[in-house]
Write an enzyme that holds these catalytic residues in place. Structure first.
Site, PDB file in Angstrom:
ATOM      1  N   GLU A 114       0.843  -1.146  -0.093  1.00  0.00           N
ATOM      2  CA  GLU A 114      -0.085   0.053  -0.010  1.00  0.00           C
ATOM      3  C   GLU A 114       0.899   1.284  -0.075  1.00  0.00           C
ATOM      4  OE1 GLU A 114      -3.435  -0.209   2.111  1.00  0.00           O
ATOM      5  OE2 GLU A 114      -3.609   1.551   2.900  1.00  0.00           O
ATOM      6  N   ASP A 169      -2.856  -2.959   2.697  1.00  0.00           N
ATOM      7  CA  ASP A 169      -3.349  -3.307   4.088  1.00  0.00           C
ATOM      8  C   ASP A 169      -4.404  -4.224   4.147  1.00  0.00           C
ATOM      9  OD1 ASP A 169      -1.156  -1.647   4.789  1.00  0.00           O
ATOM     10  OD2 ASP A 169      -2.670   0.027   5.436  1.00  0.00           O
ATOM     11  N   TYR A 174       4.182   4.037  12.097  1.00  0.00           N
ATOM     12  CA  TYR A 174       3.254   4.396  11.158  1.00  0.00           C
ATOM     13  C   TYR A 174       2.187   5.315  12.019  1.00  0.00           C
ATOM     14  CZ  TYR A 174      -0.435   4.242   7.985  1.00  0.00           C
ATOM     15  OH  TYR A 174      -1.542   4.561   7.071  1.00  0.00           O
TER      16      TYR A 174
END
Length: 616
Positions: free
Chosen positions: A7, A110, A320
């Site tokens: 992603e 994801d 993240y």
DNA sequence: GCAAGGTC
């Protein structure tokens, strides 16, 4: 060559590392018979109305119902208007070349609805026909990644997930584009009056709170206060009853036997209650909780915090950022002591880091089941170098929270003393016995401050004490506070919880309105549309925002329930229910909301423009 | 000129 598509670059690089692929190419990494490439989130978007021939905003186009939706390369705003993002175009070309050469495609976006959509939009846009397999993992550790690759699923297993994602995407377009044009056209405004499944309920929350405050009528009430003396230590107690009538309060006030009226011991202790209260450490941060904290502490907007955090992520200092989980798995937890070790000698946090290394760590934030696509935000252990002041502030909130989360509970002693003095009075006190996690930032509890009685003297039931002072207090009930970014973010997260219908509430339980990645931009949209302005830290609706709210407030598009209804149906589609039925309902809803707005919006622009003049 | 979703 097998192609793995992630992603985002960070995940693509991580996968390559696990496989030992090291040859860095432009836009992908090669090695061991694989090429690892990536998207940058959604590279493709549903084409705008003009690409279906709906040129200009015209009543006769509405509702716009494309037979078949088109995809286009993501656009960016420039001074010449909207143009294709060149970086996106380039990456798509790289993906196309790799797909053309591929013997096998492995989808590693994801593990969720949007991740599936990101890949499928690319795949269909490139007209790729090759079969693909799906990597489906919920933890990013080396072991989980390897296990996931040993256990790849057939791509078609996720067709229903794609269907639900596809419906979400097209439904938002249909409702949002049509409602926006319908209201803007009928209102006769020169500016855009946008509406959408998420932004409009958000606007409604801000407006209804504002109006509630505006129409709030404060009620006067009265309390009695006494000050007592225990061996020279003074403390304060307040009447348990709030008096609505001043006469009632005055009557009892007169009866209070204070020293000045000639009573040496006018108060009698009824009961003394002392209880410890344990406060567990806070959970690690997800994006939303960090945005809320940064807004409270530093006044940063949600958007600023996201950008600062993204910068820290790109410099590899934090994990993240757009995560919705406040937990980590056991694997990540195993690395936490090393992260704490790095803070030894830190100017502000060193002492607490030293301490934590000597005690068992609190595991409240450790729960693999509550880790979704991404775990809570942690530092990576890399050393920061010359951060700007704002970035530094955010970084310290991340490392400080890590220390707090693994720290010990805070133990307070709560004391309540009930006193008889013509009426019943209560003295409350809080003493921190063991600061635990609160020693990290060393700040007092921001919620309720028992400022009057931080610490109460030792007294016993039956004891009689002198009243050295008495007062009649006049007070007012207060309205709720206006929304600010912190409280709005919180309200968006939990907006599903107020829904009465049990099924809809359940459908929204993990989502709320919007997502961690989009909430900041929703607030910015409302501001860009001039529906809302920032006044100090508050989000205050404008006349334009209130006028739009007035038109739509009773419509479905202004309710959080709409998202609940969609989520319920989308989940059914994911488990195999018909897509056709839902699409037909959305088209029907689009027709009805469009027609209603074409009528209800008439004369709206005049209304809020006039109000603006009256204000001035 | 417009949605909501993802990300650099």
């Amino acid at each position: 060559m097998k192609i793995v598509i992630a992603e985002k670059p960070s995940v693509g690089r991580e996968l390559a590392k696990v496989f030992g692929a090291t040859t860095k190419k432009d836009g992908y990494i090669e090695g061991k018979g694989y090429s690892f490439t990536w998207a940058f989130g959604h590279l493709l978007q549903l084409a705008p109305p003009q690409e279906y021939g709906f040129i200009g905003w015209r009543r006769q186009h509405l509702p716009m119902l494309p037979q078949k939706f088109k995809l286009g390369i993501r656009k960016i705003k420039t001074k010449d208007g909207m143009v294709e993002d060149p970086g996106v175009r380039k990456q798509l070309d790289i993906i196309k070349k790799l797909f053309d050469e591929a013997t096998e495609i492995i989808v590693a976006t994801d593990a969720g609805r949007e991740g599936e959509l990101i890949f499928r939009y690319i795949y269909y846009f490139l007209k790729c026909k090759k079969p693909f397999k799906r990597l489906w993992i919920s933890s990013q550790t080396d072991e989980a990644i390897k296990e996931g690759f040993r256990n790849l699923k057939p791509g078609t297993d996720y067709d229903t997930l794609f269907n639900s994602a596809h419906c979400r995407s097209e439904s938002d377009w249909l409702v949002g584009m049509n409602a926006t044009q319908a209201l803007s056209i009928s209102a006769g405004a020169r500016s855009v009056l946008s509406l959408g499944r998420v932004q409009t309920p958000t606007l409604a929350m801000i407006c209804s709170r504002f109006l509630e405050i505006k129409h709030f009528v404060p009620q006067l009430y009265y309390q009695l206060a006494i000050q007592l003396d225990k061996d020279g230590q003074l403390f304060k107690a307040i009447s348990v009853i709030n008096f609505d009538k001043k006469e009632d309060a005055e009557a009892l006030f007169e009866k209070i036997e204070d020293v000045a009226s000639g009573f040496p011991n006018g108060a009698k202790v009824l009961t003394v209650e002392a209880k410890p209260r344990k406060e567990p450490p806070p959970l690690l941060h997800d994006l939303s909780s960090l945005q809320q904290e940064a807004n409270k502490r530093k006044g940063f907007t949600a958007d600023q915090t996201l950008n600062l955090l993204q910068g820290l992520y790109e410099s590899k200092l934090v994990t993240y950022p757009r995560t919705g989980s406040r937990y980590i798995g056991d694997d990540v937890f195993a690395g936490v002591p090393v992260l704490i070790e790095k803070l030894k000698g830190h100017q502000d946090f060193g002492k607490q880091a030293d301490f934590l290394l000597t005690v068992p760590l609190n595991k409240r934030s450790v729960n693999a089941k509550k880790v979704t696509d991404h775990h809570a935000i942690l530092p990576t252990g890399e050393s920061p170098y010359q951060l700007t002041g704002d970035k530094q502030a955010i970084y310290e909130m991340v490392i400080g929270r890590m220390l707090e989360a693994f720290h010990q509970e805070c133990v307070k002693e709560i004391t309540k003393i009930a006193i008889e003095a013509g009426s019943v009075f209560m003295a409350n006190g809080t003493v921190i016995r063991s600061a635990g996690w609160r020693s990290v930032f060393n700040e007092s509890d921001d919620e309720k401050k028992d400022e009057e009685n931080p610490s109460l003297p030792k007294v016993k039931a039956g004891e009689e004490l002198p009243i050295v002072n008495k007062a009649l207090l006049e007070k007012q009930t207060k309205p709720k506070a206006m929304y600010n970014e912190a409280s709005l973010l919180k309200a968006l997260e939990t907006s599903g919880k107020d829904i009465e219908d049990e099924e809809l509430r359940y459908a929204m339980k993990d989502s709320g309105l919007g997502t961690p990645a989009t909430r900041a931009s929703i607030i910015e949209t409302l501001i860009n549309r001039e529906y809302v302005v920032r006044e100090k830290r508050n989000l205050v609706p404008t006349n334009k925002g209130l006028a739009v709210y007035d038109v739509v407030k009773d419509q479905k598009i202004a309710q959080a329930e709409l998202t609940g209804q969609w989520e319920k149906r989308l989940e059914e589609i994911r488990s195999g229910a018909s897509v056709t039925d839902f699409k037909a309902e959305i088209i029907e809803y689009t027709r009805s909301i469009t027609n209603e707005l074409l009528q209800a919006g008439a004369g709206l622009a005049e209304k809020f423009m006039k109000e603006e003049k009256v204000d001035k």
